[in-house]
Design a protein around this motif. Sequence first.
Motif, PDB file in Angstrom:
ATOM      1  N   ARG A 149       0.859  -1.178   0.000  1.00 32.18           N
ATOM      2  CA  ARG A 149       0.000   0.000   0.000  1.00 32.18           C
ATOM      3  C   ARG A 149       0.898   1.231   0.000  1.00 32.18           C
ATOM      4  NH1 ARG A 149      -4.626  -1.703   4.530  1.00 32.18           N
ATOM      5  NH2 ARG A 149      -5.153  -3.712   3.569  1.00 32.18           N
ATOM      6  N   HIS A 150       0.738   2.048  -1.006  1.00 30.56           N
ATOM      7  CA  HIS A 150       1.647   3.182  -1.166  1.00 30.56           C
ATOM      8  C   HIS A 150       0.918   4.277  -1.939  1.00 30.56           C
ATOM      9  CE1 HIS A 150       5.827   4.701  -0.968  1.00 30.56           C
ATOM     10  NE2 HIS A 150       5.491   5.353  -2.080  1.00 30.56           N
ATOM     11  N   GLY A 151       0.774   5.433  -1.309  1.00 33.85           N
ATOM     12  CA  GLY A 151       0.000   6.517  -1.900  1.00 33.85           C
ATOM     13  C   GLY A 151      -1.329   6.657  -1.190  1.00 33.85           C
ATOM     14  N   HIS A 152      -2.338   7.134  -1.895  1.00 35.32           N
ATOM     15  CA  HIS A 152      -3.659   7.342  -1.291  1.00 35.32           C
ATOM     16  C   HIS A 152      -4.497   6.077  -1.415  1.00 35.32           C
ATOM     17  CE1 HIS A 152      -7.015   9.793   0.164  1.00 35.32           C
ATOM     18  NE2 HIS A 152      -7.778   9.108  -0.676  1.00 35.32           N
ATOM     19  N   GLY A 153      -5.226   5.769  -0.334  1.00 38.84           N
ATOM     20  CA  GLY A 153      -6.074   4.589  -0.376  1.00 38.84           C
ATOM     21  C   GLY A 153      -7.101   4.574   0.727  1.00 38.84           C
ATOM     22  N   LYS A 154      -8.033   3.605   0.619  1.00 36.86           N
ATOM     23  CA  LYS A 154      -9.076   3.394   1.617  1.00 36.86           C
ATOM     24  C   LYS A 154      -8.973   1.970   2.126  1.00 36.86           C
ATOM     25  CE  LYS A 154     -12.356   6.512  -0.695  1.00 36.86           C
ATOM     26  NZ  LYS A 154     -13.717   6.612  -1.297  1.00 36.86           N
ATOM     27  N   ALA A 155      -9.143   1.821   3.437  1.00 39.34           N
ATOM     28  CA  ALA A 155      -9.055   0.492   4.032  1.00 39.34           C
ATOM     29  C   ALA A 155     -10.210   0.276   5.001  1.00 39.34           C
ATOM     30  CB  ALA A 155      -7.727   0.321   4.758  1.00 39.34           C
ATOM     31  N   ARG A 156     -10.746  -0.932   4.965  1.00 39.46           N
ATOM     32  CA  ARG A 156     -11.744  -1.354   5.953  1.00 39.46           C
ATOM     33  C   ARG A 156     -11.149  -2.517   6.722  1.00 39.46           C
ATOM     34  NH1 ARG A 156     -17.036  -0.678   6.857  1.00 39.46           N
ATOM     35  NH2 ARG A 156     -17.221   0.562   4.939  1.00 39.46           N
ATOM     36  N   LEU A 157     -11.016  -2.336   8.040  1.00 37.76           N
ATOM     37  CA  LEU A 157     -10.328  -3.313   8.867  1.00 37.76           C
ATOM     38  C   LEU A 157     -11.272  -4.409   9.356  1.00 37.76           C
ATOM     39  CD1 LEU A 157      -7.552  -2.225   8.762  1.00 37.76           C
ATOM     40  CD2 LEU A 157      -9.047  -0.313   9.315  1.00 37.76           C
ATOM     41  N   PRO A 158     -10.748  -5.571   9.684  1.00 38.87           N
ATOM     42  CA  PRO A 158     -11.598  -6.659  10.184  1.00 38.87           C
ATOM     43  C   PRO A 158     -12.372  -6.290  11.444  1.00 38.87           C
ATOM     44  CG  PRO A 158      -9.442  -7.507   9.550  1.00 38.87           C
ATOM     45  CD  PRO A 158      -9.353  -6.009   9.488  1.00 38.87           C
ATOM     46  N   ASN A 159     -11.853  -5.376  12.272  1.00 38.53           N
ATOM     47  CA  ASN A 159     -12.552  -5.003  13.512  1.00 38.53           C
ATOM     48  C   ASN A 159     -13.627  -3.948  13.290  1.00 38.53           C
ATOM     49  OD1 ASN A 159     -11.048  -2.739  13.005  1.00 38.53           O
ATOM     50  ND2 ASN A 159      -9.933  -2.758  14.952  1.00 38.53           N
ATOM     51  N   GLY A 160     -13.841  -3.511  12.041  1.00 36.25           N
ATOM     52  CA  GLY A 160     -14.880  -2.532  11.737  1.00 36.25           C
ATOM     53  C   GLY A 160     -14.387  -1.113  11.605  1.00 36.25           C
ATOM     54  N   ASP A 161     -13.124  -0.848  11.943  1.00 35.85           N
ATOM     55  CA  ASP A 161     -12.552   0.491  11.768  1.00 35.85           C
ATOM     56  C   ASP A 161     -12.281   0.751  10.286  1.00 35.85           C
ATOM     57  OD1 ASP A 161     -12.614   0.513  14.493  1.00 35.85           O
ATOM     58  OD2 ASP A 161     -10.441   0.363  14.763  1.00 35.85           O
ATOM     59  N   THR A 162     -12.190   2.034   9.934  1.00 39.27           N
ATOM     60  CA  THR A 162     -11.865   2.409   8.555  1.00 39.27           C
ATOM     61  C   THR A 162     -10.776   3.463   8.563  1.00 39.27           C
ATOM     62  OG1 THR A 162     -13.557   4.153   8.468  1.00 39.27           O
ATOM     63  CG2 THR A 162     -14.210   1.930   7.756  1.00 39.27           C
ATOM     64  N   TYR A 163     -10.002   3.481   7.489  1.00 36.77           N
ATOM     65  CA  TYR A 163      -8.966   4.501   7.320  1.00 36.77           C
ATOM     66  C   TYR A 163      -8.939   4.945   5.873  1.00 36.77           C
ATOM     67  CZ  TYR A 163      -4.392   6.679   6.745  1.00 36.77           C
ATOM     68  OH  TYR A 163      -3.381   7.557   6.442  1.00 36.77           O
ATOM     69  N   GLU A 164      -8.844   6.258   5.701  1.00 36.23           N
ATOM     70  CA  GLU A 164      -8.679   6.825   4.364  1.00 36.23           C
ATOM     71  C   GLU A 164      -7.598   7.891   4.432  1.00 36.23           C
ATOM     72  OE1 GLU A 164     -11.117   9.117   0.752  1.00 36.23           O
ATOM     73  OE2 GLU A 164     -12.177   8.413   2.546  1.00 36.23           O
ATOM     74  N   GLY A 165      -6.576   7.706   3.633  1.00 39.39           N
ATOM     75  CA  GLY A 165      -5.486   8.664   3.644  1.00 39.39           C
ATOM     76  C   GLY A 165      -4.267   8.113   2.938  1.00 39.39           C
ATOM     77  N   ASN A 166      -3.128   8.607   3.323  1.00 36.72           N
ATOM     78  CA  ASN A 166      -1.875   8.263   2.658  1.00 36.72           C
ATOM     79  C   ASN A 166      -1.204   7.053   3.309  1.00 36.72           C
ATOM     80  OD1 ASN A 166      -2.081  10.389   0.805  1.00 36.72           O
ATOM     81  ND2 ASN A 166      -1.129  11.821   2.248  1.00 36.72           N
ATOM     82  N   TYR A 167      -0.553   6.260   2.466  1.00 36.93           N
ATOM     83  CA  TYR A 167       0.248   5.115   2.898  1.00 36.93           C
ATOM     84  C   TYR A 167       1.661   5.270   2.339  1.00 36.93           C
ATOM     85  CZ  TYR A 167      -3.755   2.310   4.497  1.00 36.93           C
ATOM     86  OH  TYR A 167      -4.841   1.819   5.179  1.00 36.93           O
ATOM     87  N   GLU A 168       2.591   4.635   3.030  1.00 32.28           N
ATOM     88  CA  GLU A 168       3.958   4.572   2.526  1.00 32.28           C
ATOM     89  C   GLU A 168       4.548   3.229   2.923  1.00 32.28           C
ATOM     90  OE1 GLU A 168       7.901   6.915   3.718  1.00 32.28           O
ATOM     91  OE2 GLU A 168       6.553   8.156   2.493  1.00 32.28           O
ATOM     92  N   HIS A 169       4.856   2.425   1.901  1.00 27.58           N
ATOM     93  CA  HIS A 169       5.423   1.087   2.115  1.00 27.58           C
ATOM     94  C   HIS A 169       4.556   0.248   3.051  1.00 27.58           C
ATOM     95  CE1 HIS A 169       8.991   2.210  -0.092  1.00 27.58           C
ATOM     96  NE2 HIS A 169       9.165   3.273   0.698  1.00 27.58           N
TER      97      HIS A 169
END
Length: 296
Positions: free
Chosen positions: A30-50
């Motif tokens: 994951r590198h750059g901008h992305g969206k993630a939905r975690l197994p515990n129900g949390d979400t993240y949207e933003g930048n990634y690096e390596h």
Amino acid sequence: MSDLGSEELEEEGENDLGEYEGERNEVGERHGHGKARLPNGDTYEGNYEHGKRHGQGVYKFKNGARYIGEYVNNKKHGHGTFIYPDGSRYEGEWADDQRHGYGIYYYVNNDTYTGEWFAHQRHGQGTYFYAETGSKYIGTWVNGQQEGAAELIHLNHRYQGKFLNKNPIGPGKYVFDIGCEQHGEYRLTDMERGEEEEEEETTMMTVVPKWKATKITELSLWTPTLPEEQPPTDGPGPEEAPGTEGGGELSEEGQALADVSEGETDSMRPGEDDGDGSREEGRENFRYDTIDQGIL
């Protein structure tokens, strides 16, 4: 909710990747901008690096809390805002997933703390505002506790002195808006209180500060007066008294008032030093109202 609110909330672990939609690098991380939905129900949207959250992003917890700010290697680091499930929020600097640096905490009871933080606790110079009473504590903190020289400002008077473990201690003074000061000191005294536990009465000792007044002084401010202008004359008049040229020196009474005024002004400067580990969030139970203690 405790003052270590963000530590009670689990974020995405390195191995709990969940679903991801966004940019990747040449090795599939994951590198750059992305969206993630975690197994515990949390979400993240933003930048990634390596493969790690790195840069600006928004993390939303399943319990309603959220963090909007900067990340470094999957940890909150830099400037960010954390909104807790109870509605309280922190806006300021972070380091290694903890409140660290300068920031403002808005508590659920409308109290606010503005100042320095260290390792998730109030530490350094800061101001705590009590919404219920309108009082304000200005001083330093040590590991979350009020400690050192400080000024506690009420609606019509203020206290200047030193604090230890949130309690005033040692010499200090109350400055009243009506134009007087009460000097004295706080002494720690032990008070006994009985409690029944398992049908056995036990005695517990509680240390409380007790104010001992020594003297009351007025706020004397000396204001110089200009001599009245005399009409020009050709020579010294018969009624002119010697020793009045240039306004003369201060009388002993005027000089004394000037000295008192200067000394009182220097002593009324707010302190710069005064500490949280076992307290409830946003609730400082410190109330030292001089009217209740009957010092006047």
